[in-house]
Design a protein around this motif. Structure first.
Motif, PDB file in Angstrom:
ATOM      1  N   LYS A   3       3.240  40.232 -27.748  1.00  0.00           N
ATOM      2  CA  LYS A   3       4.312  39.581 -28.502  1.00  0.00           C
ATOM      3  C   LYS A   3       5.616  40.362 -28.428  1.00  0.00           C
ATOM      4  O   LYS A   3       6.699  39.808 -28.516  1.00  0.00           O
ATOM      5  N   ASP A   4       5.482  41.701 -28.302  1.00  0.00           N
ATOM      6  CA  ASP A   4       6.669  42.555 -28.268  1.00  0.00           C
ATOM      7  C   ASP A   4       7.312  42.641 -26.896  1.00  0.00           C
ATOM      8  O   ASP A   4       8.365  43.238 -26.745  1.00  0.00           O
ATOM      9  N   ASP A   5       6.682  42.042 -25.900  1.00  0.00           N
ATOM     10  CA  ASP A   5       7.199  42.082 -24.537  1.00  0.00           C
ATOM     11  C   ASP A   5       8.377  41.122 -24.435  1.00  0.00           C
ATOM     12  O   ASP A   5       8.222  39.917 -24.599  1.00  0.00           O
ATOM     13  N   PRO A   6       9.586  41.621 -24.184  1.00  0.00           N
ATOM     14  CA  PRO A   6      10.764  40.748 -24.139  1.00  0.00           C
ATOM     15  C   PRO A   6      10.762  39.781 -22.962  1.00  0.00           C
ATOM     16  O   PRO A   6      11.544  38.844 -22.943  1.00  0.00           O
ATOM     17  N   THR A   7       9.887  39.977 -21.990  1.00  0.00           N
ATOM     18  CA  THR A   7       9.863  39.077 -20.841  1.00  0.00           C
ATOM     19  C   THR A   7       8.948  37.884 -21.070  1.00  0.00           C
ATOM     20  O   THR A   7       8.887  36.996 -20.235  1.00  0.00           O
ATOM     21  N   SER A   8       8.205  37.873 -22.181  1.00  0.00           N
ATOM     22  CA  SER A   8       7.315  36.742 -22.425  1.00  0.00           C
ATOM     23  C   SER A   8       8.018  35.702 -23.282  1.00  0.00           C
ATOM     24  O   SER A   8       8.748  36.025 -24.205  1.00  0.00           O
ATOM     25  N   GLY A   9       7.794  34.440 -22.950  1.00  0.00           N
ATOM     26  CA  GLY A   9       8.335  33.345 -23.735  1.00  0.00           C
ATOM     27  C   GLY A   9       9.810  33.099 -23.468  1.00  0.00           C
ATOM     28  O   GLY A   9      10.447  33.814 -22.705  1.00  0.00           O
ATOM     29  N   PRO A  10      10.337  32.061 -24.125  1.00  0.00           N
ATOM     30  CA  PRO A  10      11.753  31.724 -23.925  1.00  0.00           C
ATOM     31  C   PRO A  10      12.652  32.775 -24.549  1.00  0.00           C
ATOM     32  O   PRO A  10      12.270  33.462 -25.492  1.00  0.00           O
ATOM     33  N   PRO A  11      13.847  32.910 -24.017  1.00  0.00           N
ATOM     34  CA  PRO A  11      14.775  33.897 -24.572  1.00  0.00           C
ATOM     35  C   PRO A  11      15.192  33.513 -25.982  1.00  0.00           C
ATOM     36  O   PRO A  11      15.250  32.343 -26.324  1.00  0.00           O
ATOM     37  N   ALA A  12      15.454  34.507 -26.786  1.00  0.00           N
ATOM     38  CA  ALA A  12      15.938  34.258 -28.149  1.00  0.00           C
ATOM     39  C   ALA A  12      17.346  33.698 -28.076  1.00  0.00           C
ATOM     40  O   ALA A  12      18.108  34.026 -27.170  1.00  0.00           O
ATOM     41  N   PRO A  13      17.698  32.809 -29.028  1.00  0.00           N
ATOM     42  CA  PRO A  13      19.059  32.274 -29.010  1.00  0.00           C
ATOM     43  C   PRO A  13      20.083  33.395 -29.155  1.00  0.00           C
ATOM     44  O   PRO A  13      19.874  34.330 -29.908  1.00  0.00           O
ATOM     45  N   ASP A  14      21.150  33.282 -28.416  1.00  0.00           N
ATOM     46  CA  ASP A  14      22.199  34.294 -28.469  1.00  0.00           C
ATOM     47  C   ASP A  14      23.251  33.835 -29.468  1.00  0.00           C
ATOM     48  O   ASP A  14      24.176  33.094 -29.125  1.00  0.00           O
ATOM     49  N   SER A  15      23.094  34.262 -30.713  1.00  0.00           N
ATOM     50  CA  SER A  15      24.016  33.825 -31.755  1.00  0.00           C
ATOM     51  C   SER A  15      25.434  34.334 -31.506  1.00  0.00           C
ATOM     52  O   SER A  15      26.385  33.801 -32.064  1.00  0.00           O
ATOM     53  N   ALA A  16      25.572  35.352 -30.666  1.00  0.00           N
ATOM     54  CA  ALA A  16      26.907  35.860 -30.351  1.00  0.00           C
ATOM     55  C   ALA A  16      27.722  34.838 -29.554  1.00  0.00           C
ATOM     56  O   ALA A  16      28.944  34.910 -29.525  1.00  0.00           O
ATOM     57  N   LEU A  17      27.044  33.889 -28.922  1.00  0.00           N
ATOM     58  CA  LEU A  17      27.757  32.846 -28.187  1.00  0.00           C
ATOM     59  C   LEU A  17      28.554  31.949 -29.126  1.00  0.00           C
ATOM     60  O   LEU A  17      29.575  31.394 -28.743  1.00  0.00           O
ATOM     61  N   PHE A  18      28.067  31.806 -30.346  1.00  0.00           N
ATOM     62  CA  PHE A  18      28.688  30.891 -31.302  1.00  0.00           C
ATOM     63  C   PHE A  18      28.920  31.620 -32.622  1.00  0.00           C
ATOM     64  O   PHE A  18      28.131  31.536 -33.540  1.00  0.00           O
ATOM     65  N   ASP A  19      30.024  32.324 -32.689  1.00  0.00           N
ATOM     66  CA  ASP A  19      30.388  33.129 -33.849  1.00  0.00           C
ATOM     67  C   ASP A  19      31.327  32.323 -34.749  1.00  0.00           C
ATOM     68  O   ASP A  19      32.445  31.989 -34.342  1.00  0.00           O
ATOM     69  N   PRO A  20      30.877  31.985 -35.969  1.00  0.00           N
ATOM     70  CA  PRO A  20      31.731  31.199 -36.870  1.00  0.00           C
ATOM     71  C   PRO A  20      33.099  31.834 -37.131  1.00  0.00           C
ATOM     72  O   PRO A  20      34.077  31.113 -37.332  1.00  0.00           O
ATOM     73  N   ALA A  21      33.160  33.145 -37.090  1.00  0.00           N
ATOM     74  CA  ALA A  21      34.433  33.822 -37.341  1.00  0.00           C
ATOM     75  C   ALA A  21      35.434  33.592 -36.211  1.00  0.00           C
ATOM     76  O   ALA A  21      36.639  33.704 -36.411  1.00  0.00           O
ATOM     77  N   LYS A  22      34.922  33.253 -35.032  1.00  0.00           N
ATOM     78  CA  LYS A  22      35.807  33.042 -33.876  1.00  0.00           C
ATOM     79  C   LYS A  22      35.906  31.565 -33.472  1.00  0.00           C
ATOM     80  O   LYS A  22      36.534  31.237 -32.469  1.00  0.00           O
ATOM     81  N   TYR A  23      35.292  30.701 -34.257  1.00  0.00           N
ATOM     82  CA  TYR A  23      35.243  29.278 -33.901  1.00  0.00           C
ATOM     83  C   TYR A  23      36.628  28.647 -33.906  1.00  0.00           C
ATOM     84  O   TYR A  23      37.400  28.791 -34.849  1.00  0.00           O
ATOM     85  N   GLN A  24      36.933  27.963 -32.807  1.00  0.00           N
ATOM     86  CA  GLN A  24      38.145  27.163 -32.711  1.00  0.00           C
ATOM     87  C   GLN A  24      37.732  25.806 -32.162  1.00  0.00           C
ATOM     88  O   GLN A  24      37.195  25.724 -31.057  1.00  0.00           O
ATOM     89  N   MET A  25      37.974  24.775 -32.926  1.00  0.00           N
ATOM     90  CA  MET A  25      37.510  23.449 -32.550  1.00  0.00           C
ATOM     91  C   MET A  25      37.954  23.056 -31.141  1.00  0.00           C
ATOM     92  O   MET A  25      37.166  22.558 -30.350  1.00  0.00           O
TER      93      MET A  25
END
Length: 162
Positions: A3-25
């Motif tokens: 379970k701790d192996d980062p190569t197993s399963g789908p990648p975790a969502p990258d919340s840094a892609l969508f930062d509410p503090a930087k959101y511009q419509m």
């Protein structure tokens, strides 16, 4: 793999892609997708008006003609709209002699959609119109870029679990 192996399963969502503090419509992916969809729809609407149909009617005709929507329920799902709107749209198209609705003998709840000769004749003209619009909007794109865009859009659609 554990379970701790980062190569197993789908990648975790990258919340840094969508930062509410930087959101511009105006720079939001959702906003840009909607604007792109609207400009394409508007261009199709202008092109099909000479055939005395709307963009929604053109979409219905092509979906029925290609087998993408064989029933009223299929059409509602493809158009992502309520059944009342679909029924009204189909009623207008039926009055124009473009489509016919037919209840199934084995299950009267299912309504199949059929193109009339006039509807099929219009549907046969639509790929040329749609390709003309797409060519205008994707001017300067390479074949590889277009394939990448389609692949990415399919991923967005596939990520929707609703």
């Amino acid at each position: 793999m554990s379970k701790d192996d980062p190569t197993s399963g789908p990648p975790a969502p990258d919340s840094a892609l969508f930062d509410p503090a930087k959101y511009q419509m105006s720079d939001s992916v959702g906003y840009l997708l909607q604007r792109a969809k609207n400009t394409l729809a508007h261009s199709v609407e202008q092109e099909v008006s000479s055939l005395d149909i709307t963009h929604a009617q053109a979409s219905c005709l092509i979906m029925i003609a290609t087998g993408r929507a064989g029933t009223v329920t299929d059409l509602g799902r493809e158009l992502n709209t309520d059944m009342g709107s679909v029924t009204r749209l189909l009623s207008r198209m039926e009055k124009r002699g473009l489509v016919a609705r037919q209840r199934r003998d084995d299950d009267r709840r299912v309504v199949d959609l059929l193109l009339t000769e006039q509807g099929q004749a219009l549907a046969d003209r639509l790929p040329t119109i749609f390709c003309k619009v797409l060519s205008q909007h994707f001017k300067g794109f390479s074949a590889d870029e277009l394939q990448l865009l389609k692949s990415m859009l399919r991923r967005v659609i596939d990520n929707y679990s609703g």
